[in-house]
Design a protein around this motif. Structure first.
Motif, PDB file in Angstrom:
ATOM      1  N   CYS A   1      16.600 151.965  26.080  1.00 46.89           N
ATOM      2  CA  CYS A   1      16.335 153.417  25.691  1.00 46.89           C
ATOM      3  C   CYS A   1      17.552 154.363  25.829  1.00 46.89           C
ATOM      4  O   CYS A   1      17.953 155.312  24.958  1.00 46.89           O
ATOM      5  CB  CYS A   1      15.316 154.029  26.527  1.00 46.89           C
ATOM      6  N   ARG A   2      18.009 154.194  26.986  1.00 48.11           N
ATOM      7  CA  ARG A   2      19.263 155.269  27.111  1.00 48.11           C
ATOM      8  C   ARG A   2      20.549 154.926  26.044  1.00 48.11           C
ATOM      9  O   ARG A   2      21.025 155.865  25.541  1.00 48.11           O
ATOM     10  CB  ARG A   2      19.808 154.638  28.643  1.00 48.11           C
ATOM     11  N   ARG A   3      20.597 153.611  25.650  1.00 51.08           N
ATOM     12  CA  ARG A   3      21.403 153.350  24.649  1.00 51.08           C
ATOM     13  C   ARG A   3      21.182 154.055  23.226  1.00 51.08           C
ATOM     14  O   ARG A   3      22.149 154.532  22.760  1.00 51.08           O
ATOM     15  CB  ARG A   3      21.434 152.040  24.555  1.00 51.08           C
TER      16      ARG A   3
ATOM     17  N   GLN B   1      19.566 156.678  23.053  1.00 49.24           N
ATOM     18  CA  GLN B   1      19.700 158.341  23.210  1.00 49.24           C
ATOM     19  C   GLN B   1      21.058 158.667  23.072  1.00 49.24           C
ATOM     20  O   GLN B   1      21.535 159.534  22.560  1.00 49.24           O
ATOM     21  CB  GLN B   1      19.069 158.468  24.652  1.00 49.24           C
ATOM     22  N   ARG B   2      21.991 157.439  23.628  1.00 46.04           N
ATOM     23  CA  ARG B   2      23.395 158.053  23.336  1.00 46.04           C
ATOM     24  C   ARG B   2      23.969 157.688  21.792  1.00 46.04           C
ATOM     25  O   ARG B   2      24.907 158.375  21.337  1.00 46.04           O
ATOM     26  CB  ARG B   2      24.302 156.980  24.101  1.00 46.04           C
ATOM     27  N   ARG B   3      23.117 157.169  21.132  1.00 47.37           N
ATOM     28  CA  ARG B   3      23.415 156.915  19.658  1.00 47.37           C
ATOM     29  C   ARG B   3      24.990 156.286  19.747  1.00 47.37           C
ATOM     30  O   ARG B   3      25.801 156.790  18.976  1.00 47.37           O
ATOM     31  CB  ARG B   3      23.272 158.234  18.985  1.00 47.37           C
TER      32      ARG B   3
ATOM     33  N   GLY C   1      14.685 150.378  30.185  1.00 50.01           N
ATOM     34  CA  GLY C   1      15.369 151.454  30.229  1.00 50.01           C
ATOM     35  C   GLY C   1      16.970 151.729  29.744  1.00 50.01           C
ATOM     36  O   GLY C   1      16.880 152.658  29.141  1.00 50.01           O
ATOM     37  N   SER C   2      17.391 150.659  29.991  1.00 48.43           N
ATOM     38  CA  SER C   2      18.883 150.857  29.426  1.00 48.43           C
ATOM     39  C   SER C   2      18.841 150.676  27.989  1.00 48.43           C
ATOM     40  O   SER C   2      19.970 151.132  27.306  1.00 48.43           O
ATOM     41  CB  SER C   2      19.639 149.536  30.257  1.00 48.43           C
TER      42      SER C   2
END
Lengths: 307, 233
Positions: free
Chosen positions: B46-48, B50-52, B43-44
Protein backbone atom coordinates in the motif's frame (compact mmCIF):
# COMPACT_ATOMS: atom_id res chain seq x y z
CA UNK A 1 -7.89 -104.70 -15.97
CA UNK A 2 -10.60 -103.16 -13.77
CA UNK A 3 -10.31 -99.45 -13.01
CA UNK A 4 -13.58 -99.13 -11.07
CA UNK A 5 -12.85 -97.45 -7.73
CA UNK A 6 -12.88 -99.85 -4.82
CA UNK A 7 -13.85 -98.87 -1.29
CA UNK A 8 -10.69 -97.62 0.39
CA UNK A 9 -8.95 -100.33 2.37
CA UNK A 10 -7.56 -99.81 5.83
CA UNK A 11 -4.08 -99.18 4.46
CA UNK A 12 -4.44 -96.45 1.78
CA UNK A 13 -0.77 -96.57 0.89
CA UNK A 14 -1.13 -100.14 -0.34
CA UNK A 15 -4.19 -99.17 -2.32
CA UNK A 16 -2.44 -96.25 -3.92
CA UNK A 17 0.57 -98.41 -4.59
CA UNK A 18 -1.50 -101.06 -6.31
CA UNK A 19 -3.15 -98.53 -8.57
CA UNK A 20 0.19 -96.95 -9.26
CA UNK A 21 1.67 -100.29 -10.31
CA UNK A 22 -1.14 -100.94 -12.78
CA UNK A 23 -0.82 -97.52 -14.32
CA UNK A 24 2.92 -97.76 -14.40
CA UNK A 25 2.69 -101.04 -16.33
CA UNK A 26 0.68 -99.30 -19.01
CA UNK A 27 3.14 -96.43 -19.00
CA UNK A 28 6.08 -98.80 -19.42
CA UNK A 29 4.24 -100.60 -22.19
CA UNK A 30 3.71 -97.34 -24.07
CA UNK A 31 7.35 -96.30 -23.86
CA UNK A 32 9.32 -99.34 -24.99
CA UNK A 33 12.35 -99.09 -27.27
CA UNK A 34 10.40 -100.58 -30.16
CA UNK A 35 10.57 -98.08 -33.07
CA UNK A 36 6.81 -97.84 -33.50
CA UNK A 37 4.26 -95.40 -32.13
CA UNK A 38 2.94 -96.09 -28.60
CA UNK A 39 0.42 -98.91 -28.55
CA UNK A 40 -3.14 -97.54 -28.69
CA UNK A 41 -4.34 -99.97 -26.03
CA UNK A 42 -1.74 -98.71 -23.54
CA UNK A 43 -2.71 -95.11 -24.27
CA UNK A 44 -6.38 -96.01 -23.87
CA UNK A 45 -5.67 -97.68 -20.54
CA UNK A 46 -3.82 -94.67 -19.25
CA UNK A 47 -6.56 -92.32 -20.45
CA UNK A 48 -9.15 -94.42 -18.74
CA UNK A 49 -7.10 -94.42 -15.54
CA UNK A 50 -7.02 -90.62 -15.53
CA UNK A 51 -10.61 -90.06 -16.61
CA UNK A 52 -12.48 -92.72 -14.74
CA UNK A 53 -10.68 -92.91 -11.43
CA UNK A 54 -9.68 -90.38 -8.87
CA UNK A 55 -6.33 -92.03 -8.34
CA UNK A 56 -3.26 -89.88 -8.08
CA UNK A 57 -1.44 -89.08 -11.30
CA UNK A 58 1.81 -88.26 -9.54
CA UNK A 59 3.29 -91.72 -9.88
CA UNK A 60 2.25 -91.94 -13.51
CA UNK A 61 3.81 -88.56 -14.27
CA UNK A 62 6.99 -89.63 -12.47
CA UNK A 63 7.29 -92.78 -14.60
CA UNK A 64 6.89 -90.84 -17.84
CA UNK A 65 9.27 -88.13 -16.70
CA UNK A 66 11.86 -90.78 -15.89
CA UNK A 67 11.49 -92.22 -19.36
CA UNK A 68 12.37 -88.87 -20.92
CA UNK A 69 15.81 -89.16 -19.32
CA UNK A 70 16.65 -92.19 -21.44
CA UNK A 71 19.46 -91.99 -24.00
CA UNK A 72 17.39 -93.56 -26.73
CA UNK A 73 15.45 -91.17 -28.96
CA UNK A 74 12.76 -93.84 -29.40
CA UNK A 75 12.00 -94.09 -25.69
CA UNK A 76 12.15 -90.34 -25.14
CA UNK A 77 9.93 -89.53 -28.12
CA UNK A 78 7.37 -92.16 -27.09
CA UNK A 79 7.31 -90.81 -23.54
CA UNK A 80 6.65 -87.29 -24.84
CA UNK A 81 3.91 -88.58 -27.12
CA UNK A 82 2.29 -90.42 -24.21
CA UNK A 83 2.35 -87.28 -22.08
CA UNK A 84 0.89 -85.22 -24.94
CA UNK A 85 -1.80 -87.83 -25.54
CA UNK A 86 -2.85 -87.71 -21.89
CA UNK A 87 -2.85 -83.89 -21.96
CA UNK A 88 -5.18 -83.95 -24.97
CA UNK A 89 -7.47 -86.85 -24.17
CA UNK A 90 -7.20 -86.95 -20.39
CA UNK A 91 -9.03 -84.80 -17.91
CA UNK A 92 -7.53 -81.48 -16.87
CA UNK A 93 -6.22 -82.89 -13.60
CA UNK A 94 -3.30 -84.42 -15.47
CA UNK A 95 -2.15 -81.20 -17.12
CA UNK A 96 -2.89 -79.36 -13.88
CA UNK A 97 -0.46 -81.62 -12.09
CA UNK A 98 2.20 -81.15 -14.79
CA UNK A 99 1.73 -77.37 -14.62
CA UNK A 100 2.29 -77.46 -10.87
CA UNK A 101 5.73 -79.03 -11.24
CA UNK A 102 8.79 -76.82 -11.02
CA UNK A 103 10.19 -78.11 -14.26
CA UNK A 104 8.78 -80.50 -16.79
CA UNK A 105 11.18 -81.58 -19.53
CA UNK A 106 14.80 -80.51 -19.75
CA UNK A 107 15.59 -81.84 -23.19
CA UNK A 108 16.99 -78.68 -24.77
CA UNK A 109 20.37 -80.43 -25.16
CA UNK A 110 19.16 -83.91 -26.04
CA UNK A 111 21.12 -85.74 -28.73
CA UNK A 112 21.15 -89.44 -29.59
CA UNK A 113 24.27 -90.17 -31.63
CA UNK A 114 23.94 -93.96 -31.43
CA UNK A 115 21.91 -94.31 -34.64
CA UNK A 116 21.80 -92.37 -37.92
CA UNK A 117 18.29 -91.05 -37.56
CA UNK A 118 19.09 -90.06 -33.98
CA UNK A 119 20.46 -86.69 -35.11
CA UNK A 120 17.31 -85.72 -37.00
CA UNK A 121 14.90 -87.12 -34.46
CA UNK A 122 16.79 -85.47 -31.59
CA UNK A 123 16.10 -82.05 -33.16
CA UNK A 124 12.39 -82.81 -33.24
CA UNK A 125 12.51 -84.09 -29.67
CA UNK A 126 14.01 -80.78 -28.52
CA UNK A 127 11.29 -78.80 -30.30
CA UNK A 128 8.52 -81.12 -29.16
CA UNK A 129 9.56 -81.01 -25.51
CA UNK A 130 9.71 -77.22 -25.71
CA UNK A 131 6.14 -77.15 -27.01
CA UNK A 132 4.94 -79.41 -24.19
CA UNK A 133 6.68 -77.16 -21.67
CA UNK A 134 4.95 -74.12 -23.20
CA UNK A 135 1.61 -75.91 -23.16
CA UNK A 136 2.04 -76.69 -19.50
CA UNK A 137 3.21 -73.14 -18.73
CA UNK A 138 0.22 -71.68 -20.59
CA UNK A 139 -2.07 -73.73 -18.39
CA UNK A 140 -0.32 -72.32 -15.34
CA UNK A 141 -0.60 -68.73 -16.60
CA UNK A 142 -4.24 -68.70 -17.64
CA UNK A 143 -5.49 -71.54 -15.40
CA UNK A 144 -7.15 -73.41 -18.25
CA UNK A 145 -6.31 -75.45 -21.31
CA UNK A 146 -6.99 -73.08 -24.19
CA UNK A 147 -7.41 -76.00 -26.60
CA UNK A 148 -10.38 -77.25 -24.60
CA UNK A 149 -12.27 -74.01 -23.94
CA UNK A 150 -15.69 -73.43 -25.41
CA UNK A 151 -15.57 -71.88 -28.90
CA UNK A 152 -18.11 -69.96 -30.94
CA UNK A 153 -19.85 -66.61 -30.64
CA UNK A 154 -20.67 -67.36 -27.00
CA UNK A 155 -17.30 -68.97 -26.39
CA UNK A 156 -14.66 -68.04 -23.87
CA UNK A 157 -12.44 -65.99 -26.19
CA UNK A 158 -15.37 -64.06 -27.70
CA UNK A 159 -16.79 -63.14 -24.30
CA UNK A 160 -13.51 -62.22 -22.63
CA UNK A 161 -13.06 -58.67 -21.34
CA UNK A 162 -10.32 -56.40 -22.64
CA UNK A 163 -7.90 -56.84 -19.76
CA UNK A 164 -8.03 -60.65 -19.82
CA UNK A 165 -7.84 -60.63 -23.61
CA UNK A 166 -4.64 -58.58 -23.61
CA UNK A 167 -3.17 -60.99 -21.05
CA UNK A 168 -4.32 -64.20 -22.73
CA UNK A 169 -3.54 -63.53 -26.38
CA UNK A 170 0.25 -63.20 -25.85
CA UNK A 171 0.20 -66.53 -23.97
CA UNK A 172 -1.57 -68.15 -26.91
CA UNK A 173 0.92 -66.55 -29.30
CA UNK A 174 3.85 -68.04 -27.40
CA UNK A 175 2.31 -71.51 -27.32
CA UNK A 176 1.47 -71.33 -31.01
CA UNK A 177 5.02 -70.22 -31.81
CA UNK A 178 6.43 -73.26 -30.02
CA UNK A 179 3.99 -75.52 -31.89
CA UNK A 180 4.74 -74.06 -35.31
CA UNK A 181 8.44 -74.21 -34.51
CA UNK A 182 8.22 -78.00 -34.77
CA UNK A 183 8.65 -77.09 -38.42
CA UNK A 184 8.52 -80.53 -39.98
CA UNK A 185 8.41 -81.12 -43.73
CA UNK A 186 6.31 -83.91 -45.25
CA UNK A 187 9.44 -85.84 -46.28
CA UNK A 188 10.66 -85.84 -42.67
CA UNK A 189 7.65 -87.79 -41.37
CA UNK A 190 9.52 -91.02 -41.97
CA UNK A 191 8.35 -93.21 -39.11
CA UNK A 192 5.29 -93.90 -37.01
CA UNK A 193 6.67 -92.16 -33.94
CA UNK A 194 7.13 -88.70 -35.47
CA UNK A 195 3.90 -89.17 -37.36
CA UNK A 196 2.03 -89.76 -34.08
CA UNK A 197 3.60 -86.61 -32.61
CA UNK A 198 2.62 -84.62 -35.70
CA UNK A 199 -0.99 -85.80 -35.50
CA UNK A 200 -1.25 -84.64 -31.90
CA UNK A 201 0.33 -81.31 -32.84
CA UNK A 202 -2.10 -80.91 -35.73
CA UNK A 203 -5.00 -81.56 -33.39
CA UNK A 204 -3.71 -78.94 -30.98
CA UNK A 205 -2.98 -76.44 -33.76
CA UNK A 206 -6.56 -76.38 -34.99
CA UNK A 207 -7.94 -75.68 -31.55
CA UNK A 208 -5.22 -73.27 -30.60
CA UNK A 209 -5.55 -71.20 -33.76
CA UNK A 210 -9.34 -71.28 -33.50
CA UNK A 211 -9.12 -69.79 -30.01
CA UNK A 212 -6.50 -67.31 -31.25
CA UNK A 213 -8.67 -66.23 -34.17
CA UNK A 214 -11.68 -65.75 -31.92
CA UNK A 215 -9.57 -63.69 -29.56
CA UNK A 216 -8.49 -61.45 -32.45
CA UNK A 217 -12.10 -61.01 -33.55
CA UNK A 218 -12.99 -59.97 -30.01
CA UNK A 219 -10.00 -57.62 -29.96
CA UNK A 220 -11.10 -55.90 -33.16
CA UNK A 221 -14.59 -55.59 -31.78
CA UNK A 222 -13.37 -53.90 -28.61
CA UNK A 223 -10.67 -51.78 -30.26
CA UNK A 224 -12.68 -48.56 -30.45
CA UNK A 225 -13.57 -48.66 -26.77
CA UNK A 226 -10.01 -49.15 -25.55
CA UNK A 227 -7.65 -46.69 -23.93
CA UNK A 228 -4.66 -45.43 -25.87
CA UNK A 229 -2.11 -47.78 -24.32
CA UNK A 230 -4.47 -50.72 -24.81
CA UNK A 231 -4.84 -49.75 -28.47
CA UNK A 232 -1.08 -49.83 -28.89
CA UNK A 233 -0.91 -53.27 -27.30
CA UNK A 234 -3.77 -54.49 -29.47
CA UNK A 235 -2.10 -53.22 -32.62
CA UNK A 236 1.08 -55.05 -31.67
CA UNK A 237 -0.87 -58.25 -31.03
CA UNK A 238 -2.68 -57.90 -34.35
CA UNK A 239 0.55 -57.34 -36.30
CA UNK A 240 1.99 -60.51 -34.73
CA UNK A 241 -1.21 -62.36 -35.64
CA UNK A 242 -0.50 -61.58 -39.29
CA UNK A 243 2.87 -63.33 -39.08
CA UNK A 244 1.47 -66.35 -37.28
CA UNK A 245 -1.24 -66.69 -39.94
CA UNK A 246 1.44 -67.16 -42.59
CA UNK A 247 3.22 -69.85 -40.66
CA UNK A 248 -0.01 -71.61 -39.74
CA UNK A 249 -0.94 -71.79 -43.42
CA UNK A 250 2.39 -73.51 -44.13
CA UNK A 251 1.78 -75.96 -41.28
CA UNK A 252 -1.64 -76.82 -42.69
CA UNK A 253 -0.11 -77.47 -46.08
CA UNK A 254 2.11 -80.12 -44.47
CA UNK A 255 -0.97 -81.64 -42.83
CA UNK A 256 -2.78 -81.62 -46.17
CA UNK A 257 0.12 -83.35 -47.92
CA UNK A 258 0.50 -85.87 -45.12
CA UNK A 259 -2.29 -88.18 -46.13
CA UNK A 260 -0.56 -91.48 -45.46
CA UNK A 261 -2.53 -92.19 -42.32
CA UNK A 262 -3.36 -95.72 -41.26
CA UNK A 263 -6.96 -94.92 -40.53
CA UNK A 264 -9.15 -93.53 -43.29
CA UNK A 265 -11.37 -91.45 -41.01
CA UNK A 266 -8.52 -88.97 -40.51
CA UNK A 267 -8.81 -87.98 -44.16
CA UNK A 268 -11.94 -86.04 -43.20
CA UNK A 269 -9.91 -83.86 -40.89
CA UNK A 270 -7.30 -83.49 -43.64
CA UNK A 271 -9.99 -82.24 -46.00
CA UNK A 272 -10.94 -79.81 -43.27
CA UNK A 273 -7.28 -78.79 -43.13
CA UNK A 274 -7.38 -77.99 -46.84
CA UNK A 275 -10.48 -75.83 -46.45
CA UNK A 276 -8.93 -74.05 -43.50
CA UNK A 277 -5.69 -73.49 -45.45
CA UNK A 278 -7.62 -71.87 -48.29
CA UNK A 279 -9.59 -69.69 -45.88
CA UNK A 280 -6.38 -68.66 -44.14
CA UNK A 281 -4.77 -67.71 -47.47
CA UNK A 282 -7.80 -65.59 -48.38
CA UNK A 283 -7.95 -63.89 -44.97
CA UNK A 284 -7.02 -60.21 -44.60
CA UNK A 285 -4.14 -61.33 -42.42
CA UNK A 286 -2.41 -63.01 -45.33
CA UNK A 287 -2.99 -60.04 -47.65
CA UNK A 288 -1.70 -57.61 -45.09
CA UNK A 289 1.23 -59.97 -44.49
CA UNK A 290 2.14 -59.67 -48.19
CA UNK A 291 1.98 -55.87 -47.94
CA UNK A 292 3.94 -55.87 -44.72
CA UNK A 293 6.49 -58.42 -45.82
CA UNK A 294 9.20 -55.99 -44.82
CA UNK A 295 7.98 -55.68 -41.20
CA UNK A 296 11.05 -56.78 -39.24
CA UNK A 297 9.53 -57.49 -35.83
CA UNK A 298 6.93 -59.97 -37.14
CA UNK A 299 9.59 -62.06 -38.84
CA UNK A 300 11.75 -61.97 -35.73
CA UNK A 301 8.92 -63.25 -33.57
CA UNK A 302 7.88 -66.06 -35.91
CA UNK A 303 11.20 -67.40 -37.12
CA UNK A 304 12.86 -68.25 -33.82
CA UNK A 305 16.06 -70.21 -33.66
CA UNK A 306 15.96 -73.74 -32.28
CA UNK A 307 16.78 -73.81 -28.59
CA UNK B 1 -9.93 -10.96 4.42
CA UNK B 2 -10.01 -13.39 1.48
CA UNK B 3 -6.87 -11.87 0.02
CA UNK B 4 -5.16 -12.27 3.37
CA UNK B 5 -5.87 -16.01 3.37
CA UNK B 6 -4.72 -16.23 -0.25
CA UNK B 7 -1.45 -14.58 0.65
CA UNK B 8 -1.18 -16.89 3.61
CA UNK B 9 -1.61 -19.92 1.38
CA UNK B 10 0.91 -18.64 -1.17
CA UNK B 11 3.54 -17.92 1.43
CA UNK B 12 3.03 -21.29 3.10
CA UNK B 13 3.51 -22.98 -0.24
CA UNK B 14 6.63 -20.95 -0.86
CA UNK B 15 8.05 -21.93 2.51
CA UNK B 16 7.34 -25.62 1.99
CA UNK B 17 9.22 -25.58 -1.32
CA UNK B 18 12.28 -24.00 0.21
CA UNK B 19 12.32 -25.98 3.44
CA UNK B 20 11.24 -29.47 2.40
CA UNK B 21 12.56 -31.18 5.46
CA UNK B 22 10.68 -29.07 7.89
CA UNK B 23 8.69 -31.30 10.26
CA UNK B 24 4.97 -30.95 10.17
CA UNK B 25 4.72 -29.08 13.49
CA UNK B 26 7.07 -26.38 12.35
CA UNK B 27 5.06 -25.96 9.17
CA UNK B 28 1.86 -25.58 11.18
CA UNK B 29 3.56 -23.11 13.54
CA UNK B 30 4.85 -21.04 10.67
CA UNK B 31 1.41 -21.10 9.03
CA UNK B 32 -0.18 -19.90 12.24
CA UNK B 33 2.22 -16.95 12.41
CA UNK B 34 1.55 -15.89 8.82
CA UNK B 35 -1.27 -13.38 9.28
CA UNK B 36 1.21 -10.90 10.89
CA UNK B 37 3.76 -11.07 8.07
CA UNK B 38 1.07 -11.02 5.40
CA UNK B 39 -0.40 -7.84 6.87
CA UNK B 40 3.10 -6.39 6.88
CA UNK B 41 3.55 -7.21 3.22
CA UNK B 42 0.14 -5.74 2.45
CA UNK B 43 1.03 -2.60 4.24
CA UNK B 44 4.30 -2.14 2.41
CA UNK B 45 2.52 -2.70 -0.87
CA UNK B 46 0.00 0.00 0.00
CA UNK B 47 2.77 2.40 0.88
CA UNK B 48 4.42 1.70 -2.40
CA UNK B 49 1.34 2.60 -4.34
CA UNK B 50 0.98 5.76 -2.29
CA UNK B 51 4.46 6.85 -3.26
CA UNK B 52 3.62 6.12 -6.90
CA UNK B 53 7.03 4.96 -7.81
CA UNK B 54 7.56 4.00 -11.42
CA UNK B 55 7.43 0.28 -12.13
CA UNK B 56 10.73 -1.25 -13.00
CA UNK B 57 11.55 -4.55 -14.59
CA UNK B 58 12.07 -7.35 -12.17
CA UNK B 59 15.13 -9.41 -12.90
CA UNK B 60 14.38 -13.10 -12.83
CA UNK B 61 16.74 -14.90 -10.61
CA UNK B 62 16.56 -18.46 -11.84
CA UNK B 63 19.79 -19.73 -10.40
CA UNK B 64 18.26 -22.89 -8.91
CA UNK B 65 16.43 -24.17 -11.95
CA UNK B 66 17.28 -24.54 -15.63
CA UNK B 67 17.71 -21.38 -17.65
CA UNK B 68 15.51 -21.04 -20.73
CA UNK B 69 18.18 -18.83 -22.30
CA UNK B 70 20.69 -21.60 -21.98
CA UNK B 71 18.50 -24.07 -23.85
CA UNK B 72 17.99 -21.72 -26.77
CA UNK B 73 21.66 -20.86 -27.28
CA UNK B 74 23.69 -23.82 -26.17
CA UNK B 75 27.16 -23.35 -24.98
CA UNK B 76 29.87 -25.41 -26.60
CA UNK B 77 30.08 -27.88 -23.75
CA UNK B 78 26.32 -28.51 -23.87
CA UNK B 79 26.28 -29.52 -27.53
CA UNK B 80 26.42 -33.20 -26.55
CA UNK B 81 23.08 -32.81 -24.81
CA UNK B 82 21.68 -30.96 -27.80
CA UNK B 83 22.86 -33.70 -30.14
CA UNK B 84 21.23 -36.31 -27.93
CA UNK B 85 17.99 -34.35 -27.96
CA UNK B 86 18.21 -34.07 -31.75
CA UNK B 87 18.79 -37.80 -32.17
CA UNK B 88 15.88 -38.48 -29.82
CA UNK B 89 13.69 -36.24 -31.97
CA UNK B 90 14.72 -38.02 -35.17
CA UNK B 91 14.20 -41.41 -33.53
CA UNK B 92 10.78 -40.26 -32.37
CA UNK B 93 10.05 -39.08 -35.86
CA UNK B 94 11.19 -42.34 -37.42
CA UNK B 95 9.21 -44.37 -34.90
CA UNK B 96 6.19 -42.24 -35.46
CA UNK B 97 6.58 -42.70 -39.19
CA UNK B 98 6.81 -46.46 -38.72
CA UNK B 99 3.71 -46.51 -36.55
CA UNK B 100 1.96 -44.36 -39.15
CA UNK B 101 2.92 -46.72 -41.95
CA UNK B 102 1.89 -49.82 -40.06
CA UNK B 103 -1.37 -48.15 -39.06
CA UNK B 104 -1.98 -47.07 -42.62
CA UNK B 105 -1.18 -50.40 -44.20
CA UNK B 106 -2.91 -52.36 -41.48
CA UNK B 107 -5.90 -50.09 -41.47
CA UNK B 108 -5.88 -49.27 -45.17
CA UNK B 109 -8.44 -51.97 -45.70
CA UNK B 110 -10.41 -50.59 -42.79
CA UNK B 111 -10.70 -47.03 -44.13
CA UNK B 112 -13.19 -47.71 -46.90
CA UNK B 113 -16.69 -46.43 -47.12
CA UNK B 114 -19.59 -48.74 -46.37
CA UNK B 115 -20.97 -48.11 -49.87
CA UNK B 116 -17.91 -49.70 -51.47
CA UNK B 117 -18.17 -52.64 -49.06
CA UNK B 118 -21.76 -53.28 -50.10
CA UNK B 119 -20.86 -52.99 -53.78
CA UNK B 120 -18.08 -55.54 -53.42
CA UNK B 121 -20.18 -57.87 -51.33
CA UNK B 122 -22.76 -58.22 -54.08
CA UNK B 123 -20.07 -59.81 -56.21
CA UNK B 124 -18.73 -62.00 -53.42
CA UNK B 125 -20.13 -65.26 -52.02
CA UNK B 126 -23.89 -65.63 -51.69
CA UNK B 127 -23.80 -67.14 -48.28
CA UNK B 128 -22.00 -64.19 -46.66
CA UNK B 129 -24.31 -62.46 -44.21
CA UNK B 130 -24.77 -58.68 -44.13
CA UNK B 131 -22.51 -56.82 -41.70
CA UNK B 132 -24.00 -55.63 -38.44
CA UNK B 133 -25.18 -52.01 -38.42
CA UNK B 134 -22.59 -50.98 -35.86
CA UNK B 135 -19.81 -51.53 -38.42
CA UNK B 136 -20.95 -48.42 -40.36
CA UNK B 137 -20.32 -46.32 -37.29
CA UNK B 138 -17.03 -48.06 -36.66
CA UNK B 139 -15.96 -47.42 -40.27
CA UNK B 140 -16.54 -43.68 -40.06
CA UNK B 141 -15.15 -43.47 -36.55
CA UNK B 142 -12.00 -45.29 -37.57
CA UNK B 143 -11.44 -43.16 -40.66
CA UNK B 144 -12.04 -40.02 -38.62
CA UNK B 145 -9.70 -41.25 -35.88
CA UNK B 146 -7.02 -42.15 -38.42
CA UNK B 147 -7.17 -38.74 -40.12
CA UNK B 148 -7.22 -36.96 -36.74
CA UNK B 149 -4.21 -38.95 -35.61
CA UNK B 150 -2.38 -38.09 -38.83
CA UNK B 151 -3.14 -34.37 -38.46
CA UNK B 152 -2.16 -34.28 -34.80
CA UNK B 153 1.11 -36.11 -35.43
CA UNK B 154 1.86 -33.81 -38.35
CA UNK B 155 1.29 -30.63 -36.33
CA UNK B 156 3.19 -31.93 -33.32
CA UNK B 157 6.25 -33.05 -35.18
CA UNK B 158 6.28 -30.12 -37.59
CA UNK B 159 6.48 -27.81 -34.58
CA UNK B 160 9.50 -29.69 -33.30
CA UNK B 161 11.37 -30.11 -36.55
CA UNK B 162 14.93 -29.10 -36.15
CA UNK B 163 16.24 -27.21 -39.16
CA UNK B 164 19.47 -29.12 -38.76
CA UNK B 165 17.74 -32.43 -39.52
CA UNK B 166 19.01 -34.26 -42.57
CA UNK B 167 17.36 -32.59 -45.58
CA UNK B 168 16.25 -35.91 -47.09
CA UNK B 169 14.34 -37.02 -43.99
CA UNK B 170 12.02 -34.02 -43.79
CA UNK B 171 10.32 -34.34 -47.18
CA UNK B 172 9.88 -38.10 -46.64
CA UNK B 173 8.40 -37.54 -43.19
CA UNK B 174 6.11 -34.80 -44.40
CA UNK B 175 4.99 -36.98 -47.27
CA UNK B 176 4.12 -39.74 -44.81
CA UNK B 177 1.91 -37.41 -42.81
CA UNK B 178 -0.05 -36.30 -45.83
CA UNK B 179 -3.05 -38.20 -47.06
CA UNK B 180 -1.92 -41.47 -48.64
CA UNK B 181 -3.87 -40.58 -51.75
CA UNK B 182 -1.93 -37.38 -52.37
CA UNK B 183 1.51 -38.73 -51.48
CA UNK B 184 4.01 -38.89 -54.34
CA UNK B 185 5.53 -42.04 -52.88
CA UNK B 186 2.79 -44.67 -52.76
CA UNK B 187 2.95 -47.04 -49.83
CA UNK B 188 2.33 -49.99 -52.10
CA UNK B 189 2.29 -50.61 -55.81
CA UNK B 190 -0.82 -49.47 -57.68
CA UNK B 191 -1.71 -53.04 -58.69
CA UNK B 192 -1.78 -54.18 -55.05
CA UNK B 193 -3.41 -51.10 -53.52
CA UNK B 194 -6.85 -51.70 -54.99
CA UNK B 195 -6.96 -55.36 -54.03
CA UNK B 196 -5.70 -54.70 -50.49
CA UNK B 197 -8.14 -51.91 -49.69
CA UNK B 198 -10.89 -53.93 -48.02
CA UNK B 199 -13.48 -52.44 -45.70
CA UNK B 200 -13.74 -53.34 -42.05
CA UNK B 201 -16.85 -55.45 -42.59
CA UNK B 202 -15.30 -57.63 -45.28
CA UNK B 203 -12.10 -58.14 -43.25
CA UNK B 204 -13.94 -59.20 -40.13
CA UNK B 205 -16.22 -61.33 -42.28
CA UNK B 206 -13.17 -63.20 -43.58
CA UNK B 207 -11.96 -63.86 -40.04
CA UNK B 208 -15.41 -65.10 -39.06
CA UNK B 209 -15.42 -67.34 -42.10
CA UNK B 210 -12.06 -68.69 -41.06
CA UNK B 211 -13.42 -69.31 -37.57
CA UNK B 212 -16.30 -71.33 -39.03
CA UNK B 213 -13.93 -73.39 -41.18
CA UNK B 214 -11.76 -74.14 -38.18
CA UNK B 215 -14.74 -75.26 -36.13
CA UNK B 216 -15.86 -77.53 -38.97
CA UNK B 217 -12.40 -79.05 -39.24
CA UNK B 218 -12.30 -79.64 -35.49
CA UNK B 219 -15.71 -81.31 -35.54
CA UNK B 220 -14.67 -83.51 -38.45
CA UNK B 221 -11.51 -84.50 -36.64
CA UNK B 222 -13.42 -85.27 -33.45
CA UNK B 223 -15.91 -87.41 -35.35
CA UNK B 224 -12.95 -89.25 -36.82
CA UNK B 225 -11.68 -89.92 -33.32
CA UNK B 226 -15.05 -91.28 -32.26
CA UNK B 227 -15.18 -93.58 -35.27
CA UNK B 228 -11.74 -94.92 -34.48
CA UNK B 229 -12.61 -95.68 -30.88
CA UNK B 230 -15.80 -97.44 -32.00
CA UNK B 231 -13.85 -99.53 -34.51
CA UNK B 232 -11.34 -100.55 -31.86
CA UNK B 233 -13.95 -101.55 -29.31
Amino acid sequence: RDWTPQPPPSCSAEYDASMGISASKAALGATTDEPTEPEPKHLADLTQYINETNMSVVHLANILSEKTRSNSWVVVFKALITVHHLMVYGKERFIRHLASRNSLFTLHNFLDKSVTEGYTMSAFIRRYSRYLNEKSLAYRLIASDITKVKRGTDGVMRAMNTKDLLNTLPVIQTQLDALLNFNVRPDELTNGIIHAAFMLLFKDSLRLFAAYNEGILNLLDKYFDMRKNQCRESLDIYIKFLGRTTKFAQFLKVAEVQKSTSIQEFSKSMQGAGDVAQAVVRSPGMRAARVQSSAPHTNKDVVSAEN
Amino acid sequence: MASQWQNLGASVRRRSLLEEELPEEEVIRSAAGQPETSSGALGSLCRRFQRRLPLRAVSLNLRAGPSWKRLETPEPEKQGLQAAARSAKTALGAMSQRIQESCQSGTKWLVETQVKARRRKRGVQKDSSSPPPSLTQKNTRLSRAASDLQEREHHRLCARVDPRVHPRRRPRREAAFQSPYSSTEPLCSPSESDSDLEPVGAGIQHLQNLSQKLNKAIMAEESGDMTISLIRH
